[in-house]
Design a protein around this motif. Structure first.
Motif, PDB file in Angstrom:
ATOM      1  N   GLN A   1      -3.175  -9.094  -0.369  1.00  0.00           N
ATOM      2  CA  GLN A   1      -2.031  -9.508  -1.173  1.00  0.00           C
ATOM      3  C   GLN A   1      -1.226  -8.294  -1.653  1.00  0.00           C
ATOM      4  O   GLN A   1       0.002  -8.315  -1.698  1.00  0.00           O
ATOM      5  CB  GLN A   1      -2.500 -10.325  -2.389  1.00  0.00           C
ATOM      6  N   ALA A   2      -1.946  -7.207  -2.014  1.00  0.00           N
ATOM      7  CA  ALA A   2      -1.273  -5.982  -2.466  1.00  0.00           C
ATOM      8  C   ALA A   2      -0.438  -5.378  -1.340  1.00  0.00           C
ATOM      9  O   ALA A   2       0.685  -4.902  -1.561  1.00  0.00           O
ATOM     10  CB  ALA A   2      -2.302  -4.976  -2.964  1.00  0.00           C
ATOM     11  N   ILE A   3      -0.989  -5.395  -0.119  1.00  0.00           N
ATOM     12  CA  ILE A   3      -0.259  -4.852   1.030  1.00  0.00           C
ATOM     13  C   ILE A   3       0.968  -5.707   1.332  1.00  0.00           C
ATOM     14  O   ILE A   3       2.066  -5.190   1.610  1.00  0.00           O
ATOM     15  CB  ILE A   3      -1.182  -4.783   2.267  1.00  0.00           C
ATOM     16  N   LEU A   4       0.800  -7.029   1.267  1.00  0.00           N
ATOM     17  CA  LEU A   4       1.916  -7.938   1.528  1.00  0.00           C
ATOM     18  C   LEU A   4       3.035  -7.733   0.502  1.00  0.00           C
ATOM     19  O   LEU A   4       4.219  -7.639   0.856  1.00  0.00           O
ATOM     20  CB  LEU A   4       1.421  -9.379   1.487  1.00  0.00           C
ATOM     21  N   LEU A   5       2.654  -7.644  -0.766  1.00  0.00           N
ATOM     22  CA  LEU A   5       3.637  -7.434  -1.817  1.00  0.00           C
ATOM     23  C   LEU A   5       4.334  -6.082  -1.655  1.00  0.00           C
ATOM     24  O   LEU A   5       5.531  -5.947  -1.933  1.00  0.00           O
ATOM     25  CB  LEU A   5       2.972  -7.524  -3.185  1.00  0.00           C
ATOM     26  N   HIS A   6       3.587  -5.088  -1.177  1.00  0.00           N
ATOM     27  CA  HIS A   6       4.172  -3.760  -0.954  1.00  0.00           C
ATOM     28  C   HIS A   6       5.281  -3.836   0.093  1.00  0.00           C
ATOM     29  O   HIS A   6       6.364  -3.257  -0.081  1.00  0.00           O
ATOM     30  CB  HIS A   6       3.086  -2.787  -0.504  1.00  0.00           C
ATOM     31  N   PHE A   7       5.033  -4.544   1.189  1.00  0.00           N
ATOM     32  CA  PHE A   7       6.055  -4.691   2.233  1.00  0.00           C
ATOM     33  C   PHE A   7       7.312  -5.373   1.679  1.00  0.00           C
ATOM     34  O   PHE A   7       8.435  -4.986   1.998  1.00  0.00           O
ATOM     35  CB  PHE A   7       5.503  -5.497   3.412  1.00  0.00           C
ATOM     36  N   LEU A   8       7.095  -6.394   0.840  1.00  0.00           N
ATOM     37  CA  LEU A   8       8.237  -7.098   0.250  1.00  0.00           C
ATOM     38  C   LEU A   8       9.022  -6.188  -0.686  1.00  0.00           C
ATOM     39  O   LEU A   8      10.256  -6.169  -0.669  1.00  0.00           O
ATOM     40  CB  LEU A   8       7.751  -8.336  -0.504  1.00  0.00           C
ATOM     41  N   ARG A   9       8.299  -5.417  -1.502  1.00  0.00           N
ATOM     42  CA  ARG A   9       8.954  -4.508  -2.448  1.00  0.00           C
ATOM     43  C   ARG A   9       9.757  -3.444  -1.728  1.00  0.00           C
ATOM     44  O   ARG A   9      10.791  -2.983  -2.220  1.00  0.00           O
ATOM     45  CB  ARG A   9       7.912  -3.839  -3.349  1.00  0.00           C
TER      46      ARG A   9
ATOM     47  N   GLU B   1       9.712 -17.760  -2.511  1.00  0.00           N
ATOM     48  CA  GLU B   1      10.543 -17.427  -3.675  1.00  0.00           C
ATOM     49  C   GLU B   1      10.564 -15.923  -3.928  1.00  0.00           C
ATOM     50  O   GLU B   1      11.618 -15.337  -4.204  1.00  0.00           O
ATOM     51  CB  GLU B   1      10.022 -18.154  -4.918  1.00  0.00           C
ATOM     52  N   THR B   2       9.383 -15.292  -3.805  1.00  0.00           N
ATOM     53  CA  THR B   2       9.303 -13.842  -4.010  1.00  0.00           C
ATOM     54  C   THR B   2      10.118 -13.098  -2.968  1.00  0.00           C
ATOM     55  O   THR B   2      10.826 -12.137  -3.273  1.00  0.00           O
ATOM     56  CB  THR B   2       7.838 -13.372  -3.954  1.00  0.00           C
ATOM     57  N   GLN B   3      10.026 -13.568  -1.712  1.00  0.00           N
ATOM     58  CA  GLN B   3      10.791 -12.925  -0.649  1.00  0.00           C
ATOM     59  C   GLN B   3      12.290 -13.051  -0.894  1.00  0.00           C
ATOM     60  O   GLN B   3      13.037 -12.082  -0.711  1.00  0.00           O
ATOM     61  CB  GLN B   3      10.442 -13.538   0.709  1.00  0.00           C
ATOM     62  N   VAL B   4      12.733 -14.230  -1.326  1.00  0.00           N
ATOM     63  CA  VAL B   4      14.150 -14.444  -1.602  1.00  0.00           C
ATOM     64  C   VAL B   4      14.618 -13.511  -2.719  1.00  0.00           C
ATOM     65  O   VAL B   4      15.704 -12.925  -2.648  1.00  0.00           O
ATOM     66  CB  VAL B   4      14.406 -15.913  -2.000  1.00  0.00           C
ATOM     67  N   GLN B   5      13.779 -13.347  -3.745  1.00  0.00           N
ATOM     68  CA  GLN B   5      14.147 -12.474  -4.865  1.00  0.00           C
ATOM     69  C   GLN B   5      14.290 -11.028  -4.411  1.00  0.00           C
ATOM     70  O   GLN B   5      15.254 -10.329  -4.774  1.00  0.00           O
ATOM     71  CB  GLN B   5      13.091 -12.585  -5.969  1.00  0.00           C
ATOM     72  N   PHE B   6      13.335 -10.551  -3.602  1.00  0.00           N
ATOM     73  CA  PHE B   6      13.411  -9.169  -3.135  1.00  0.00           C
ATOM     74  C   PHE B   6      14.538  -8.969  -2.125  1.00  0.00           C
ATOM     75  O   PHE B   6      15.120  -7.882  -2.047  1.00  0.00           O
ATOM     76  CB  PHE B   6      12.077  -8.728  -2.542  1.00  0.00           C
ATOM     77  N   GLU B   7      14.863 -10.001  -1.352  1.00  0.00           N
ATOM     78  CA  GLU B   7      16.001  -9.906  -0.443  1.00  0.00           C
ATOM     79  C   GLU B   7      17.291  -9.721  -1.247  1.00  0.00           C
ATOM     80  O   GLU B   7      18.169  -8.930  -0.867  1.00  0.00           O
ATOM     81  CB  GLU B   7      16.082 -11.158   0.431  1.00  0.00           C
ATOM     82  N   GLU B   8      17.396 -10.454  -2.353  1.00  0.00           N
ATOM     83  CA  GLU B   8      18.554 -10.293  -3.236  1.00  0.00           C
ATOM     84  C   GLU B   8      18.606  -8.879  -3.799  1.00  0.00           C
ATOM     85  O   GLU B   8      19.673  -8.246  -3.842  1.00  0.00           O
ATOM     86  CB  GLU B   8      18.480 -11.300  -4.383  1.00  0.00           C
ATOM     87  N   MET B   9      17.453  -8.373  -4.225  1.00  0.00           N
ATOM     88  CA  MET B   9      17.406  -7.036  -4.787  1.00  0.00           C
ATOM     89  C   MET B   9      17.854  -5.991  -3.768  1.00  0.00           C
ATOM     90  O   MET B   9      18.669  -5.110  -4.072  1.00  0.00           O
ATOM     91  CB  MET B   9      15.990  -6.703  -5.276  1.00  0.00           C
ATOM     92  N   TYR B  10      17.367  -6.120  -2.528  1.00  0.00           N
ATOM     93  CA  TYR B  10      17.696  -5.092  -1.540  1.00  0.00           C
ATOM     94  C   TYR B  10      19.123  -5.222  -1.020  1.00  0.00           C
ATOM     95  O   TYR B  10      19.724  -4.218  -0.621  1.00  0.00           O
ATOM     96  CB  TYR B  10      16.676  -5.110  -0.394  1.00  0.00           C
ATOM     97  N   ARG B  11      19.674  -6.412  -1.024  1.00  0.00           N
ATOM     98  CA  ARG B  11      21.100  -6.529  -0.685  1.00  0.00           C
ATOM     99  C   ARG B  11      21.947  -5.801  -1.728  1.00  0.00           C
ATOM    100  O   ARG B  11      22.901  -5.086  -1.402  1.00  0.00           O
ATOM    101  CB  ARG B  11      21.506  -8.006  -0.616  1.00  0.00           C
TER     102      ARG B  11
ATOM    103  N   GLY C   1      11.260  -3.842   1.044  1.00  0.00           N
ATOM    104  CA  GLY C   1      12.341  -4.434   1.812  1.00  0.00           C
ATOM    105  C   GLY C   1      12.038  -4.567   3.290  1.00  0.00           C
ATOM    106  O   GLY C   1      12.932  -4.872   4.089  1.00  0.00           O
ATOM    107  N   ASP C   2      10.779  -4.376   3.684  1.00  0.00           N
ATOM    108  CA  ASP C   2      10.394  -4.509   5.093  1.00  0.00           C
ATOM    109  C   ASP C   2       9.902  -5.942   5.311  1.00  0.00           C
ATOM    110  O   ASP C   2       8.703  -6.202   5.458  1.00  0.00           O
ATOM    111  CB  ASP C   2       9.297  -3.494   5.433  1.00  0.00           C
ATOM    112  N   PHE C   3      10.840  -6.870   5.358  1.00  0.00           N
ATOM    113  CA  PHE C   3      10.500  -8.287   5.396  1.00  0.00           C
ATOM    114  C   PHE C   3       9.904  -8.710   6.739  1.00  0.00           C
ATOM    115  O   PHE C   3       9.076  -9.618   6.797  1.00  0.00           O
ATOM    116  CB  PHE C   3      11.743  -9.119   5.069  1.00  0.00           C
ATOM    117  N   GLU C   4      10.316  -8.047   7.813  1.00  0.00           N
ATOM    118  CA  GLU C   4       9.753  -8.362   9.126  1.00  0.00           C
ATOM    119  C   GLU C   4       8.272  -7.984   9.170  1.00  0.00           C
ATOM    120  O   GLU C   4       7.440  -8.752   9.663  1.00  0.00           O
ATOM    121  CB  GLU C   4      10.521  -7.616  10.218  1.00  0.00           C
ATOM    122  N   ALA C   5       7.945  -6.804   8.639  1.00  0.00           N
ATOM    123  CA  ALA C   5       6.542  -6.379   8.595  1.00  0.00           C
ATOM    124  C   ALA C   5       5.730  -7.291   7.681  1.00  0.00           C
ATOM    125  O   ALA C   5       4.565  -7.605   7.962  1.00  0.00           O
ATOM    126  CB  ALA C   5       6.446  -4.927   8.112  1.00  0.00           C
TER     127      ALA C   5
END
Length: 290
Positions: free
Chosen positions: A107-115, A136-146, A117-121
């Motif tokens: 879970q920590a590794i997955l959250l790291h990828f999201l943080r 929901e978490t992915q959508v939030q981080f996508e907004e942040m990185y945009r 901005g490496d959404f494909e990974a």
């Protein structure tokens, strides 16, 4: 540990004594050479030159011996340190360390990828680790990185960042985060840099009173001193690079603004501004011997 400290003090004293001996010998050689040089204008005696030559050779030999002795002592002290601090790196590769924490680590590794901005990974890792990718978490981080990408981009677009900061104003102020003022400050400087002094002044009148005027909420720390400082910028509007405000217009300000936004965004999500995985790996890497 006490023995290391004692040996270190002895080594320091030895170094000081060696330095004094070497300097004294060099000074004596210099004096002998000056004596010989002074005699060149008169009747220089051969024995004066011989004594000067001999003194230089003695100084050279003494410095060489002192240096060699010091290096030997330093090497011995280094071996003593290695004996006291024995490094067992076997625990670094302990396979059982995370045996019962695999899901937490995944879970920590997955959250790291999201943080990051490496959404494909993140999606690929979630499939391989058989994890549910939190939409929901992915959508939030996508907004942040945009938003972060827009700030860092060539146009340095602050629109989305400012809209988000205004929308989450109360939550940010409750955490003591002055992101909104920082972004308004960036936009103000951007207008000044673009040569739009009148627009910059109008912008300041519209947004800055909240942070320094009578309408400032009690929960918001006063930025009046900073605002007054910024108002002086109009005097140098046509020669910003030669003004006392030049440091405010470096490209670094955009990276700082993007970082401030990402940090505030993560705070409102209940996360630290830096990835725990990055911090842990970085700390572990620094602890390893080179």
């Amino acid at each position: 540990m006490d023995s290391l400290i004692r040996d270190c003090n002895k080594l320091a004293k030895h170094q000081s004594a060696s330095t004094q001996k070497a300097l004294a010998s060099i000074d004596a050689a210099i004096m002998q050479l000056e004596t010989a040089r002074a005699g060149l204008s008169g009747n220089t005696r051969t024995d004066d030159i011989s004594r000067a030559k001999a003194q230089v050779e003695r100084a050279q030999l003494l410095v060489s011996e002192q240096t060699k002795e010091l290096y030997t002592n330093v090497a011995k002290y280094g071996k003593h340190v290695e004996k006291v601090f024995k490094l067992d790196l076997g625990v670094v590769a302990e396979s059982q360390a995370f045996e019962d924490k695999r899901s937490v680590l995944a879970q920590a590794i997955l959250l790291h990828f999201l943080r990051e901005g490496d959404f494909e990974a993140a999606a690929s890792f979630a499939r391989e680790a058989q994890l549910e990718l939190p939409h929901e978490t992915q959508v939030q981080f996508e907004e942040m990185y945009r938003t972060v990408s827009a700030v860092r981009g060539a146009m340095h677009d602050l629109t989305a960042a400012l809209e988000w900061a205004v929308e989450h104003r109360e939550a940010l102020e409750a955490h003591g985060i002055l992101l909104e003022f920082s972004l308004h400050r960036l936009r103000f400087l951007q207008l000044v840099e673009q040569g739009s002094a009148s627009k910059a002044l109008a912008y300041a009148r519209e947004w800055f009173p909240r942070f320094g005027g009578a309408s400032r909420p009690e929960a918001v720390p006063s930025q009046l001193d900073e605002i007054e400082h910024l108002m002086g910028i109009f005097i140098y509007a046509r020669r910003l690079n030669e003004s006392p405000y030049a440091m405010l217009f470096t490209e670094r300000r955009w990276e700082d603004g993007a970082h401030a936004f990402a940090s505030a965004f993560c705070t409102l999500l209940g996360l630290s501004s830096a990835s725990p995985l990055s911090v842990t790996i970085g700390a572990g890497a620094r602890a390893l011997p080179i």
